[in-house]
Design an enzyme around this catalytic site. Sequence first.
Site, PDB file in Angstrom:
ATOM      1  N   ASP A  33      47.426  45.633  51.513  1.00  0.00           N
ATOM      2  CA  ASP A  33      46.004  45.938  50.546  1.00  0.00           C
ATOM      3  C   ASP A  33      44.441  46.590  51.360  1.00  0.00           C
ATOM      4  O   ASP A  33      44.464  46.175  52.936  1.00  0.00           O
ATOM      5  CB  ASP A  33      45.783  43.849  50.695  1.00  0.00           C
ATOM      6  N   ILE A  34      43.757  46.759  51.291  1.00  0.00           N
ATOM      7  CA  ILE A  34      43.349  47.695  51.708  1.00  0.00           C
ATOM      8  C   ILE A  34      41.679  46.517  51.677  1.00  0.00           C
ATOM      9  O   ILE A  34      40.549  47.350  52.364  1.00  0.00           O
ATOM     10  CB  ILE A  34      42.299  48.986  51.022  1.00  0.00           C
ATOM     11  N   ASN A  85      48.812  36.606  39.562  1.00  0.00           N
ATOM     12  CA  ASN A  85      47.918  36.654  38.649  1.00  0.00           C
ATOM     13  C   ASN A  85      47.909  37.706  37.006  1.00  0.00           C
ATOM     14  O   ASN A  85      48.129  38.082  37.844  1.00  0.00           O
ATOM     15  CB  ASN A  85      46.696  37.132  38.888  1.00  0.00           C
ATOM     16  N   HIS A  91      42.190  36.301  37.189  1.00  0.00           N
ATOM     17  CA  HIS A  91      41.301  36.591  38.222  1.00  0.00           C
ATOM     18  C   HIS A  91      41.943  37.692  38.826  1.00  0.00           C
ATOM     19  O   HIS A  91      41.971  38.212  39.368  1.00  0.00           O
ATOM     20  CB  HIS A  91      41.180  36.258  40.033  1.00  0.00           C
ATOM     21  N   GLN A  92      42.761  38.308  37.482  1.00  0.00           N
ATOM     22  CA  GLN A  92      43.563  39.560  37.611  1.00  0.00           C
ATOM     23  C   GLN A  92      42.452  40.857  37.413  1.00  0.00           C
ATOM     24  O   GLN A  92      42.097  40.953  36.432  1.00  0.00           O
ATOM     25  CB  GLN A  92      44.653  40.171  36.641  1.00  0.00           C
ATOM     26  N   GLU A  93      42.479  41.689  38.766  1.00  0.00           N
ATOM     27  CA  GLU A  93      41.619  42.456  38.588  1.00  0.00           C
ATOM     28  C   GLU A  93      42.308  44.667  38.179  1.00  0.00           C
ATOM     29  O   GLU A  93      41.294  45.624  37.648  1.00  0.00           O
ATOM     30  CB  GLU A  93      40.488  42.840  40.333  1.00  0.00           C
ATOM     31  N   HIS A  98      50.861  42.591  39.829  1.00  0.00           N
ATOM     32  CA  HIS A  98      50.916  42.607  41.097  1.00  0.00           C
ATOM     33  C   HIS A  98      51.665  41.271  41.932  1.00  0.00           C
ATOM     34  O   HIS A  98      50.664  40.278  41.570  1.00  0.00           O
ATOM     35  CB  HIS A  98      50.445  43.503  41.748  1.00  0.00           C
ATOM     36  N   PHE A  99      51.668  40.743  43.152  1.00  0.00           N
ATOM     37  CA  PHE A  99      52.040  39.897  43.968  1.00  0.00           C
ATOM     38  C   PHE A  99      51.625  40.137  45.625  1.00  0.00           C
ATOM     39  O   PHE A  99      51.710  41.256  46.014  1.00  0.00           O
ATOM     40  CB  PHE A  99      53.608  39.685  43.837  1.00  0.00           C
ATOM     41  N   HIS A 100      50.483  39.364  45.405  1.00  0.00           N
ATOM     42  CA  HIS A 100      49.882  39.511  46.859  1.00  0.00           C
ATOM     43  C   HIS A 100      51.289  38.089  47.971  1.00  0.00           C
ATOM     44  O   HIS A 100      50.985  37.280  46.951  1.00  0.00           O
ATOM     45  CB  HIS A 100      48.465  38.510  46.901  1.00  0.00           C
TER      46      HIS A 100
END
Length: 136
Positions: A33-34, A85, A91-93, A98-100
Amino acid sequence: MSSAAACIFCKIVKGDIPSFKLFESDKILAFLDINPLSRGHALVIPKHHGAKLTEIPDDQLSEILPVVKKLVVATGAENYNVLQNNGLIAHQEVDHVHFHMIPKPNEKEGMSIEWPQQKTDMDGLKMLFAEIKAKM
């Protein structure tokens, strides 16, 4: 919902936007993640474009958790969160599933969570159980 052509994650998959790729197969991609919450914060995404989990074919999801597990081991995270999310108010941006994997090395770094529990009405819970179970 964004189209695949405009999706930042689809552009990363195609190589149009550079990333720090940690793992890649024909179905998924994992990269750092950047804008990390902690050291080692990574994303694992299906290459198939879909905004929500229900839009991703099951065969595209099958490798995700094993790769998340490999990331945990590779980063040495003893405490961590796995987050996924669905939808803006959840809170999905980025409108691509995608999974964090977010290491939680201490109280200040990593993810912070509020858990606003609600009182349970057991009769209502039994009815909800029957309703959901019938659809499974």
